[in-house]
Design a protein around this motif. Sequence first.
Motif, PDB file in Angstrom:
ATOM      1  N   LEU A 174       0.818  -1.214   0.000  1.00  0.00           N
ATOM      2  CA  LEU A 174       0.000   0.000   0.000  1.00  0.00           C
ATOM      3  C   LEU A 174       0.851   1.262   0.000  1.00  0.00           C
TER       4      LEU A 174
ATOM      5  N   PHE B 221      -5.504   0.026  -3.360  1.00  0.00           N
ATOM      6  CA  PHE B 221      -6.554   0.354  -2.395  1.00  0.00           C
ATOM      7  C   PHE B 221      -7.894   0.584  -3.091  1.00  0.00           C
TER       8      PHE B 221
ATOM      9  N   ASP C 275     -11.158  -1.339  -2.119  1.00  0.00           N
ATOM     10  CA  ASP C 275     -12.291  -0.554  -1.645  1.00  0.00           C
ATOM     11  C   ASP C 275     -13.534  -0.825  -2.492  1.00  0.00           C
TER      12      ASP C 275
ATOM     13  N   TYR D 134      -5.031   6.461   3.413  1.00  0.00           N
ATOM     14  CA  TYR D 134      -6.225   5.746   2.962  1.00  0.00           C
ATOM     15  C   TYR D 134      -7.283   5.652   4.064  1.00  0.00           C
TER      16      TYR D 134
ATOM     17  N   VAL E 182      -8.899   3.469   5.736  1.00  0.00           N
ATOM     18  CA  VAL E 182      -9.026   2.090   6.208  1.00  0.00           C
ATOM     19  C   VAL E 182      -9.909   2.063   7.448  1.00  0.00           C
TER      20      VAL E 182
END
Length: 295
Positions: free
Chosen positions: A115, A124, A128, A156, A158
């Motif tokens: 990442l 990502f 996603d 990001y 997350v």
Amino acid sequence: MNLGLGTVQFGFDYGITNRTGRTPAGEVRAILASAAAHGIDTLDTAALYGAAESVLGETLPRPHAFRIVTKTLALESSQPTAEAVAAIVTGVHCSLERLGEERLGGLLVHRADDLLGPVGDRLFSALDALRLAGTVDRVGASVYSPEEAMKIVDRYPVDLVQLPLNPFDQRHLAAGSLAALAAAGIEIHVRSAFLQGLLLAPQVALPSALAGLSKPLSSWWAAAANLGLTPLQTCLSFLKGASGVSVAICGATRLAEWEEIVAAYQTAPVMPPDTLKELAVPDDKLIDPRFWPKS
């Protein structure tokens, strides 16, 4: 904090103190039944845990109430970006097939560098999209250092992070990353609760590369004795006192081991966070199993 069941031992021989090898299928079924009976709902696994996903797919009762969290394959840097990311997504669908599931409770990028590297944004976005499609409930990453954790969270959105935490490895407490993740509303899963069993094995023979743990281990055993707790209870008490931890992932190779963990979890008191502060080991190469000798 809740207890979760780790399944790496279901897939291959794992752990510096493991002397019994991979968990037999009959024991896997018994451990899963015990976990369900105790209301434990989180299973942690990975595509890279040998046969663990397939074993779960073959042994899980149907239906079941477990929330399964798995991890991605490693990103292949030798492939063009689009192909490499597509291979990761294909790997997730293969995980679902092996597990016999239509939906995952959580999906973690197994290697944080995937990442944080040049392909991170595209990777990502692809994961996603699985979350938005309802294939995955939560998306996040498995990290080691506080620096990795905070870089990923800054970059990001997350909603799940897995990190190591135990009385020797207190990096995320000391750096404040555990508190920062919790404040951001991110679900935190802790692994390496017993440092691959090293904190539970009084007579373990340390390889020369880990000789630096001899004195910390002596201090550890003395601290547990002074607290009037077993080492297992002490580890879990430490985690219960670490504010922000949602799930402590613990694995076992046999039912008896698992039942011992559950009993210790039920009886372990909440420990003030600074109680074992002096036991923290500052050398990453001693507390990060990636640096340990392979045999």
